[in-house]
Motif scaffolding. Structure first.
Motif, PDB file in Angstrom:
ATOM      1  N   GLY A 249      11.028  -0.164  28.399  1.00 52.10           N
ATOM      2  CA  GLY A 249       9.900   0.092  29.491  1.00 52.10           C
ATOM      3  C   GLY A 249      10.584  -0.121  30.813  1.00 52.10           C
ATOM      4  O   GLY A 249      10.478   0.962  31.529  1.00 52.10           O
ATOM      5  N   CYS A 250      11.366  -1.198  31.115  1.00 50.83           N
ATOM      6  CA  CYS A 250      12.150  -1.371  32.198  1.00 50.83           C
ATOM      7  C   CYS A 250      13.190  -0.559  32.430  1.00 50.83           C
ATOM      8  O   CYS A 250      13.213   0.002  33.741  1.00 50.83           O
ATOM      9  CB  CYS A 250      12.412  -2.847  32.547  1.00 50.83           C
ATOM     10  SG  CYS A 250      11.131  -3.954  32.440  1.00 50.83           S
ATOM     11  N   ALA A 251      13.829   0.039  31.528  1.00 52.82           N
ATOM     12  CA  ALA A 251      14.968   0.747  31.726  1.00 52.82           C
ATOM     13  C   ALA A 251      14.665   2.221  32.146  1.00 52.82           C
ATOM     14  O   ALA A 251      15.043   2.742  33.035  1.00 52.82           O
ATOM     15  CB  ALA A 251      15.790   0.991  30.409  1.00 52.82           C
ATOM     16  N   LEU A 252      13.176   2.771  31.485  1.00 55.98           N
ATOM     17  CA  LEU A 252      12.898   4.043  31.626  1.00 55.98           C
ATOM     18  C   LEU A 252      12.438   4.011  33.035  1.00 55.98           C
ATOM     19  O   LEU A 252      12.615   4.968  33.993  1.00 55.98           O
ATOM     20  CB  LEU A 252      11.926   4.386  30.789  1.00 55.98           C
ATOM     21  CG  LEU A 252      12.217   4.607  29.345  1.00 55.98           C
ATOM     22  CD1 LEU A 252      11.145   4.864  28.429  1.00 55.98           C
ATOM     23  CD2 LEU A 252      13.259   5.942  29.296  1.00 55.98           C
ATOM     24  N   ILE A 253      11.563   3.130  33.535  1.00 58.23           N
ATOM     25  CA  ILE A 253      11.230   3.181  34.902  1.00 58.23           C
ATOM     26  C   ILE A 253      12.237   2.870  36.160  1.00 58.23           C
ATOM     27  O   ILE A 253      12.256   3.635  36.922  1.00 58.23           O
ATOM     28  CB  ILE A 253      10.075   1.941  35.244  1.00 58.23           C
ATOM     29  CG1 ILE A 253       8.853   2.018  34.226  1.00 58.23           C
ATOM     30  CG2 ILE A 253       9.483   1.814  36.722  1.00 58.23           C
ATOM     31  CD1 ILE A 253       7.828   0.789  34.116  1.00 58.23           C
ATOM     32  N   ALA A 254      13.384   1.907  35.790  1.00 59.86           N
ATOM     33  CA  ALA A 254      14.421   1.905  36.942  1.00 59.86           C
ATOM     34  C   ALA A 254      15.290   3.048  36.627  1.00 59.86           C
ATOM     35  O   ALA A 254      15.529   3.604  37.879  1.00 59.86           O
ATOM     36  CB  ALA A 254      15.392   0.782  35.988  1.00 59.86           C
ATOM     37  N   VAL A 255      15.345   4.054  35.643  1.00 62.08           N
ATOM     38  CA  VAL A 255      16.118   5.229  35.709  1.00 62.08           C
ATOM     39  C   VAL A 255      15.271   6.328  36.588  1.00 62.08           C
ATOM     40  O   VAL A 255      15.706   7.147  37.306  1.00 62.08           O
ATOM     41  CB  VAL A 255      16.247   5.697  34.268  1.00 62.08           C
ATOM     42  CG1 VAL A 255      16.909   7.228  34.292  1.00 62.08           C
ATOM     43  CG2 VAL A 255      17.273   4.733  33.639  1.00 62.08           C
ATOM     44  N   HIS A 256      14.097   6.404  36.282  1.00 64.88           N
ATOM     45  CA  HIS A 256      13.168   7.191  37.045  1.00 64.88           C
ATOM     46  C   HIS A 256      13.033   6.816  38.492  1.00 64.88           C
ATOM     47  O   HIS A 256      13.041   7.786  39.267  1.00 64.88           O
ATOM     48  CB  HIS A 256      11.670   7.119  36.634  1.00 64.88           C
ATOM     49  CG  HIS A 256      10.674   8.110  37.142  1.00 64.88           C
ATOM     50  ND1 HIS A 256      10.881   9.327  36.854  1.00 64.88           N
ATOM     51  CD2 HIS A 256       9.718   7.911  38.144  1.00 64.88           C
ATOM     52  CE1 HIS A 256       9.823  10.068  37.783  1.00 64.88           C
ATOM     53  NE2 HIS A 256       9.187   9.152  38.426  1.00 64.88           N
ATOM     54  N   TRP A 257      13.116   5.704  39.040  1.00 59.58           N
ATOM     55  CA  TRP A 257      12.751   5.377  40.553  1.00 59.58           C
ATOM     56  C   TRP A 257      14.292   4.986  40.991  1.00 59.58           C
ATOM     57  O   TRP A 257      14.169   4.545  42.307  1.00 59.58           O
ATOM     58  CB  TRP A 257      11.699   3.916  40.560  1.00 59.58           C
ATOM     59  CG  TRP A 257      10.353   4.547  40.393  1.00 59.58           C
ATOM     60  CD1 TRP A 257       9.769   4.292  39.260  1.00 59.58           C
ATOM     61  CD2 TRP A 257       9.529   5.327  41.081  1.00 59.58           C
ATOM     62  NE1 TRP A 257       8.607   4.679  39.035  1.00 59.58           N
ATOM     63  CE2 TRP A 257       8.532   5.492  40.306  1.00 59.58           C
ATOM     64  CE3 TRP A 257       9.738   5.614  42.453  1.00 59.58           C
ATOM     65  CZ2 TRP A 257       7.125   5.913  40.958  1.00 59.58           C
ATOM     66  CZ3 TRP A 257       8.588   6.512  43.034  1.00 59.58           C
ATOM     67  CH2 TRP A 257       7.374   6.373  42.359  1.00 59.58           C
ATOM     68  N   PHE A 258      15.265   5.024  40.356  1.00 57.64           N
ATOM     69  CA  PHE A 258      16.577   4.427  40.908  1.00 57.64           C
ATOM     70  C   PHE A 258      17.156   5.349  42.273  1.00 57.64           C
ATOM     71  O   PHE A 258      17.103   6.670  41.973  1.00 57.64           O
ATOM     72  CB  PHE A 258      17.852   4.143  40.020  1.00 57.64           C
ATOM     73  CG  PHE A 258      18.766   3.224  40.328  1.00 57.64           C
ATOM     74  CD1 PHE A 258      18.724   2.059  40.171  1.00 57.64           C
ATOM     75  CD2 PHE A 258      19.720   3.825  40.973  1.00 57.64           C
ATOM     76  CE1 PHE A 258      19.703   1.033  40.474  1.00 57.64           C
ATOM     77  CE2 PHE A 258      20.891   3.127  41.655  1.00 57.64           C
ATOM     78  CZ  PHE A 258      20.766   1.877  41.107  1.00 57.64           C
TER      79      PHE A 258
END
Length: 261
Positions: A249-258
């Protein structure tokens, strides 16, 4: 076609060589920054030695499944190390790179900013592995703490816990506008997570409500998986799935907002 085929390997080799040099450079910078070696390794190692010198903490406890309180503090301090790297060192470094324009400049080079990010992850994971081995050796040779009875289960739990925490660190980096805010967010998250990992009060001695909450936090789930591995069991599904959910979950959100800039 044959010319293209013969030219491809040298290009791949050059990229691999550049990536390896970048990993070595980032590893040296992690050590020079002093956050990882002092707070992530040195501080928990000193705490480990102090706690191991207290005889009362080395008495077996029924509530711990026969483990001593000190036995439980060893994995807590292993998690402490990974949490410091993920919540403090990694976000501050990457947010600082973005703030100073390093990531933007890397976009104009063949290496690219993605390899820089990967190099940071590898550097922090390497430090975490060294710290884990060091803590287990000191606890074993210095205070007679046995290795986890299920070493494979412990390794799986550690990998998932590290993935969950580093993904959270990337998420902090993605959302924080600069180095100071990344450090502040990481610090605010670090202390409650360490509480639910049992740093101040062992999880087994917490009230039932706090124990239930702890099972669904990344470090609480990690501690439960570690404890089961120490007792000889392969960690049960709930803590492993909890850690995997945090990591994904955190990785997906991080990739999207990075943001690279």
């Amino acid at each position: 076609m044959s010319a293209l085929n013969t030219a491809a390997p040298p290009v791949t080799a050059k990229r691999g060589s550049a990536t390896w040099r970048l990993i070595k450079a980032e590893s040296k910078l992690c050590v020079r920054d002093k956050v990882a070696p002092i707070w992530g390794v040195g501080c928990p190692l000193i705490v480990l030695i102090i706690l191991g010198s207290i005889p009362a903490l080395r008495e077996p406890q029924k509530a711990n499944g026969g483990l001593t309180n000190f036995d439980l503090y060893v994995p807590v301090l292993i998690l402490f190390n990974v949490a410091i790297l993920a919540m403090t060192a990694l976000p501050a470094t990457l947010a600082g790179y973005r703030e100073n324009g390093v990531l933007r400049r890397m976009q104009t080079t063949p290496v690219g900013p993605a390899r820089l990010l990967a190099a940071q992850l590898v550097a922090n994971l390497t430090i975490a592995v060294v710290a884990m081995v060091l803590f287990l050796v000191v606890a074993g040779l210095g205070f007679g703490v046995d290795l986890p009875q299920n070493l494979f289960g412990f390794a799986v739990a550690w990998l998932l816990a590290s993935a969950a925490l580093l993904s959270m660190g990337l998420l902090i980096t993605a959302l924080a506008p600069g180095r100071s805010s990344a450090s502040a967010i990481g610090t605010v998250l670090f202390f409650p997570m360490m509480f639910f990992a049992g740093l101040w009060v062992p999880i087994t001695q917490m009230p039932a409500v706090l124990q239930n909450i702890s099972h669904y936090t990344p470090l609480g789930a990690g501690m439960r998986a570690f404890q089961e591995a120490y007792l000889g069991q392969f960690p049960s599904a709930l803590p492993l799935l909890t850690l995997a959910a945090y990591a994904a979950g955190c990785a997906l959100i991080a990739v999207h907002w990075f943001r690279w800039e």
